[in-house]
Design a protein around this motif. Structure first.
Motif: not given
Length: 478
Positions: A160-163, A374-376, A410-411, A418-420
């Protein structure tokens, strides 16, 4: 086990140390932490007269105590010095209000107030004042602590994170990379590739304004399923839509990267076809992106088309109906207000979509995406500030806004683009019947615009409490 000094049970307490000449009542010590770097420290409670007590925190290191901070417990007021914020385990915890929950044999209890945090059976609200002792410089706050992701994360969440990472990369950098590759071909040995593509671009220039060139295969890529599950994204309908009509969806709010609009209308994994059979969505974006070689062909495969007047008119003029033109009404200007908790929509001066709907008789449908903002997080840029003024000037020059946003990595979870992982619920409202009028007057446009605002506000009010928004909250139209 009860502490001999404190009246509270504290598993971290140990037997009191032998009294010294400076401490006639004994010592109580346990585990303490500094906010900037958690370390075990000795917590000493020493008598300091009738007005309160003092706590001495010593951070233990290999070379002995390196830093000190004195905490005086009193019942007056709370004043926090920069860089010194201790928290002493379960016995002493500092809340957001600057209060301390806990008991001390030397501190007085202050009467509870409505804004104080709820007290437990043996808890009282105390205030503290923090400062550095004489001869010791105040502690400087360290850089933000980085919280790394654990190693044992399930494979599905990694995918999911990679996508989402490839989607963010496509949104922010893929167009620039495609332009760079095109220039490399122009000045390299493979110049003929650029020549053939330039000819193709000339012949295909009007395609983004005539419905695009969608690919069912691209819209069904497995990567989009992981993209949807990352947040997750959910599409919810409130009423059925007649497939014999054409519709204009007004999407709100813009957010930073419009993740909800892309996930719902450019992929097949949120169930648009099942919820609205017979309808085909077209997401309209800035025409600027269709000038980028290679990149334009990729985004058209997902169902993205130009937001020009000609493109919207082409979608809504389809005979027999069945087309849905999805327009993010707030546009780039609204992205500058996209931050958690924001309910500001740029719509009062945006009436072009109303005029287009009237000319083609397309039904208007308000769409609100809860969780989009809320994503960023975004750097503070209130209107009138230098940053906001600069962003608005750049928007007028380039045609798109540059919000200074940040999310997670990512890590690690502390910073990045990356969005929350916040759920996004996109609610499709009830359609507003529109009678075709090839030459609408200003009064008719304003009247339909006002009705649209009312329907949008009603859609928000009916669903806000379901998705964690206060019942007293309301949309702000600008």
């Amino acid at each position: 086990m009860l502490c001999r000094v404190c009246p509270l049970p504290f598993p971290g307490h140990r037997l009191p140390l032998p009294t010294s000449n400076t401490a006639s009542e004994g010592l109580c010590w346990g585990a303490a932490t500094f906010r900037d770097r958690p370390k075990e420290a000795a917590l000493s409670l020493l008598p300091a007269g009738n007005q309160g007590g003092s706590l001495q925190l010593r951070r233990r290191g290999r070379r002995g105590p390196r830093r000190k901070a004195l905490v005086e417990v009193s019942n007056s007021r709370s004043r926090l010095a920069p860089g010194i914020v201790p928290a002493a385990g379960p016995r002493l915890g500092i809340s957001k209000l600057g209060r301390v929950d806990g008991l001390s044999p030397l501190a007085r209890r202050s009467p509870a107030r409505e804004e104080d945090p709820p007290r437990g059976r043996r808890e009282a609200a105390l205030t503290v004042a923090l400062w550095a002792p004489s001869g010791v410089k105040p502690l400087r706050r360290r850089a933000m602590k980085v919280e790394f992701a654990p190693l044992n994360i399930p494979l599905a969440r990694r995918l999911q994170t990679a996508a989402v990472f490839q989607w963010v990369f496509s949104f922010l950098l893929l167009a620039q990379c495609c332009c760079g590759i095109f220039m490399i071909f122009v000045f390299g040995d493979y110049w003929f590739i650029s020549a053939f593509y330039a000819l193709w671009l000339y012949l295909d220039w009007e395609t983004p304004q005539t419905g695009g060139r969608r690919s069912k295969w691209v819209r069904n890529w497995t990567v989009w399923r992981y993209f949807k599950e990352y947040f997750p994204i959910q599409l919810i309908k409130t009423s059925d839509l007649d497939p014999s009509q054409n519709y204009l969806f007004g999407f709100h709010p813009h957010g930073v990267l419009v993740a909800g609009a892309f996930g719902n209308f450019c992929t097949e994994y949120t169930g648009f076809k099942k919820l609205f059979p017979g309808l085909t969505p077209y997401l309209h974006i800035l025409p600027f992106w269709f000038r980028c070689p290679f990149f334009r062909d990729y985004i058209m495969c997902a169902g993205l088309v130009s937001a020009s007047k000609k493109s919207v008119s082409h979608v809504l003029s389809h005979e027999g109906g069945g087309n849905v033109a999805v327009i993010v009404i707030g546009g780039a200007a609204e992205s500058l207000d996209a931050r958690p908790g924001s309910l500001t929509l740029s719509i009062l001066k945006r009436k072009g979509f109303i005029k287009v709907a009237l000319k083609h008789g397309a039904q208007l449908v308000p769409v609100f995406s809860f969780g989009e903002n809320e994503l960023f997080k975004q750097v503070a840029n209130p209107k009138g500030s230098r940053l906001r003024t600069l962003q608005e000037k750049l928007q007028k020059i380039m045609g798109f806004a540059l919000p200074l946003f940040h999310g997670r990595g990512i890590f690690q979870y502390s910073f990045g683009v990356m969005p929350y992982r916040k759920p996004v619920h996109t609610i499709v409202g009830n359609p507003i019947a529109v009678k075709q009028n090839l030459n609408p007057t200003i009064e008719e446009i304003n009247q339909l615009h006002e009705k649209y605002l009312q329907e949008l506000q009603e859609l928000f009010d009916k669903n806000k409490e379901k998705y964690g928004i206060s019942e007293h909250a309301s949309l702000t139209f600008t």
